[in-house]
Design an enzyme around this catalytic site. Sequence first.
Site, PDB file in Angstrom:
ATOM      1  CB  SER A 123      -0.881  -0.015   1.255  1.00  0.00           C
ATOM      2  OG  SER A 123      -1.444   1.248   1.479  1.00  0.00           O
ATOM      3  CE1 TYR A 146      -6.776   4.212  -1.333  1.00  0.00           C
ATOM      4  CE2 TYR A 146      -4.580   4.502  -0.420  1.00  0.00           C
ATOM      5  CZ  TYR A 146      -5.814   3.880  -0.401  1.00  0.00           C
ATOM      6  OH  TYR A 146      -6.071   2.932   0.550  1.00  0.00           O
ATOM      7  CB  THR A 172      -7.312   1.669  -4.101  1.00  0.00           C
ATOM      8  OG1 THR A 172      -6.533   0.481  -3.983  1.00  0.00           O
ATOM      9  CG2 THR A 172      -8.538   1.548  -3.211  1.00  0.00           C
ATOM     10  CE  LYS A 269      -7.835  -3.839  -2.736  1.00  0.00           C
ATOM     11  NZ  LYS A 269      -8.307  -2.866  -1.766  1.00  0.00           N
ATOM     12  CG  HIS A 293     -11.279  -0.477   0.967  1.00  0.00           C
ATOM     13  ND1 HIS A 293     -10.617   0.243   0.003  1.00  0.00           N
ATOM     14  CD2 HIS A 293     -10.503  -0.376   2.083  1.00  0.00           C
ATOM     15  CE1 HIS A 293      -9.510   0.766   0.518  1.00  0.00           C
ATOM     16  NE2 HIS A 293      -9.412   0.391   1.785  1.00  0.00           N
TER      17      HIS A 293
HETATM   18  C1  LIG Z   1      -6.198  -3.025   8.128  1.00  0.00           C
HETATM   19  C2  LIG Z   1      -6.536  -2.884   6.676  1.00  0.00           C
HETATM   20  C3  LIG Z   1      -5.907  -1.889   5.932  1.00  0.00           C
HETATM   21  C4  LIG Z   1      -6.220  -1.737   4.567  1.00  0.00           C
HETATM   22  N1  LIG Z   1      -5.530  -0.797   3.829  1.00  0.00           N
HETATM   23  C5  LIG Z   1      -5.747  -0.717   2.481  1.00  0.00           C
HETATM   24  C6  LIG Z   1      -4.971   0.163   1.673  1.00  0.00           C
HETATM   25  O1  LIG Z   1      -4.084   0.872   2.147  1.00  0.00           O
HETATM   26  N2  LIG Z   1      -5.242   0.179   0.348  1.00  0.00           N
HETATM   27  C7  LIG Z   1      -6.221  -0.604  -0.237  1.00  0.00           C
HETATM   28  O2  LIG Z   1      -6.418  -0.549  -1.454  1.00  0.00           O
HETATM   29  N3  LIG Z   1      -6.952  -1.454   0.521  1.00  0.00           N
HETATM   30  C8  LIG Z   1      -6.732  -1.536   1.842  1.00  0.00           C
HETATM   31  N4  LIG Z   1      -7.452  -2.437   2.591  1.00  0.00           N
HETATM   32  C9  LIG Z   1      -8.432  -3.330   1.933  1.00  0.00           C
HETATM   33  C10 LIG Z   1      -7.735  -4.609   1.452  1.00  0.00           C
HETATM   34  O3  LIG Z   1      -6.860  -4.348   0.387  1.00  0.00           O
HETATM   35  C11 LIG Z   1      -8.756  -5.632   0.939  1.00  0.00           C
HETATM   36  O4  LIG Z   1      -9.574  -5.030  -0.020  1.00  0.00           O
HETATM   37  C12 LIG Z   1      -9.643  -6.220   2.042  1.00  0.00           C
HETATM   38  O5  LIG Z   1      -8.908  -6.462   3.218  1.00  0.00           O
HETATM   39  C13 LIG Z   1     -10.248  -7.537   1.520  1.00  0.00           C
HETATM   40  O6  LIG Z   1     -11.134  -8.084   2.435  1.00  0.00           O
HETATM   41  P1  LIG Z   1     -10.715  -9.259   3.474  1.00  0.00           P
HETATM   42  O7  LIG Z   1      -9.999  -8.547   4.571  1.00  0.00           O
HETATM   43  O8  LIG Z   1     -12.030  -9.821   3.857  1.00  0.00           O
HETATM   44  O9  LIG Z   1      -9.825 -10.228   2.740  1.00  0.00           O
HETATM   45  C14 LIG Z   1      -7.174  -2.586   3.960  1.00  0.00           C
HETATM   46  C15 LIG Z   1      -7.786  -3.590   4.722  1.00  0.00           C
HETATM   47  C16 LIG Z   1      -7.481  -3.746   6.073  1.00  0.00           C
HETATM   48  C17 LIG Z   1      -8.138  -4.857   6.839  1.00  0.00           C
END
Ligand SMILES: Cc1cc2nc3c(=O)[nH]c(=O)nc-3n(C[C@H](O)[C@H](O)[C@H](O)COP(=O)(O)O)c2cc1C
Length: 397
Positions: A123, A146, A172, A269, A293
Site C-alpha cells: 500500500s 490512490y 484503488t 481495485k 475494500h
Molecule cells: C487493516 C486494513 C488496511 C487496509 N488498507 C488498504 C490500503 O491501504 N489500500 C487498499 O487498497 N486497501 C486496503 N485495505 C483493503 C484490502 O486491500 C482488501 O480489499 C480487504 O482487506 C479484503 O477483504 P478481506 O480482509 O475480507 O480479505 C485494507 C484492509 C485492512 C483490513
Amino acid sequence: MTPAKSEDVKPRMSAALARCRNIEDLRHLASRRVPKPMFDYLDGAAEDEVTLRRNTSAFEDVALVPRYAVAVENPDLRTRVLGADLDWPVLLAPTGMSRLFHHHGEWAVAAAAQRSGTLYSLSTLSSVSIEGVAEVNGSAKMFQVYLLKDPGLNQDLMARAKAAGFDALCLTVDVPVQGNRERDLHSGMTLPPTFGPAQWFQFARCPAWVWNHLMSSKMTLANIEGQIDQGSQDVTSLAKFIHEQFDTRITWERVEHLAKSWDGPFAIKGLLAPDDARRAVDAGASAIIVSNHGGRQLDGAVAPFDVLESMVDAVGDRAEIILDGGVRRGSHVIKALAMGAKACMVGRPYLFGLGAGGEAGVDRALEILRPETQRALQLSGCRRPRDLDRSYLQRLG
Ligand SMILES: Cc1cc2nc3c(=O)[nH]c(=O)nc-3n(C[C@H](O)[C@H](O)[C@H](O)COP(=O)(O)O)c2cc1C
C-alpha cells in the site's frame, strides 16, 4: 530496523500458532496478542458491518457440485496473474500500516508471500518503504496507489516502485472519502488518536506488543516521510496530509493517463458494477479487482462474490478478474475460480496471522489457505484451476 531474513530462513512456529487450524483460530489468537484499538482497526469495517459479514456469507449461497472417479492426484495450483507466474491463485491485498499489528509489519508479510510463491501488494500507506520491501521480496509484487491531487507525488511513487522492481500497479478507486468505521471512533483509533484510560488498560494487556514497539524503530508512513517538507513528520500529520491529498474527482481520463505512464500490468481495485468494469478496461486496466475494500467503505455495498458472475461476463477475456473480500476458506477460492475469477485476494486473513505471530503467523495463514484450496480443488474433481467452470456451481435458494 529490518528484521534479518532471507527467502530460505523460515521463522520458527510457536505451539500456539501450530494449534491454529483455520483463519478464525488465527483471528482469535491475534485478538489476544494485539491491543484492542489496533485489533478493532484490523477486524472492523464500516457502520453496522453488514457488508463485511455478507462478503463471506455470500459464498454459502452457492454450493459446489463435485465430480468423482477423476484422477486428481498431484493437483497443480500454478497460475499466471498480472504478468507473474505464481504457485497458487491467492494474492496478498494491499493493507496500510501493517506495523500496527506486529513490529515487523510489511517486511514479514512480503517475505512470507515470496516464500509461499504468491504476489504481495504494498500500500502507499505502508509502514515500510517501497525500497525496504524490495529488499526482502525479490519476486512478484504490486504497488498500490490512490489518485492524489498532486500528480507529481503519484508519479514519484510510481517511479520509485518501478526502480525497486515492482511488476504491477494497482489503483484503488473506492476511497473518495473514508468509510465511517465506528469501532475506531469508540476505540480512539482516529486522526489524531484519542486514547483514554480504557485504551491504556488494553495496551497493558499486550505487554509483548508494547515492548516490541518501544524497542523497534518509530512507526511512520514510510513512503511519504521525508518527501514532504511542510509541517511535522509524525505519523498523524503524514496520514492527515495523505488523506487530504486523495483526489475525489477521479476521471477515466486520469486513470487512462496513469495506466499509460505505468506501462505494465495495471489493476483497478474497488469496482462492483459491470459498466465500471468495461470502462476500466477501456481506460487500460489489465485486471479488475472486484472489491468493496473488505466492507470498510460503503456499508450496504454489494459483496464481491454476489457480483462476480456479472463482472466476469462484462469483461470477457479483455482483462483478468480478481475477487477480493471475504475469502476465509480454500473452498471460497474454488467457488470464485469456478465463477470465472483468475485469482482471489486476501487482506485480513494474513493480517490475523501477522498479529498472532509475526512472520511465522503469516506463514501459518498461507499454509492453512493453500492446502485448503488444493484439497477443495481435488475434492471437486479437478487437477488444475482452469478445469473449473460454472458447471461446478449451483446457486441455492
Ligand atoms: C487493516 C486494513 C488496511 C487496509 N488498507 C488498504 C490500503 O491501504 N489500500 C487498499 O487498497 N486497501 C486496503 N485495505 C483493503 C484490502 O486491500 C482488501 O480489499 C480487504 O482487506 C479484503 O477483504 P478481506 O480482509 O475480507 O480479505 C485494507 C484492509 C485492512 C483490513
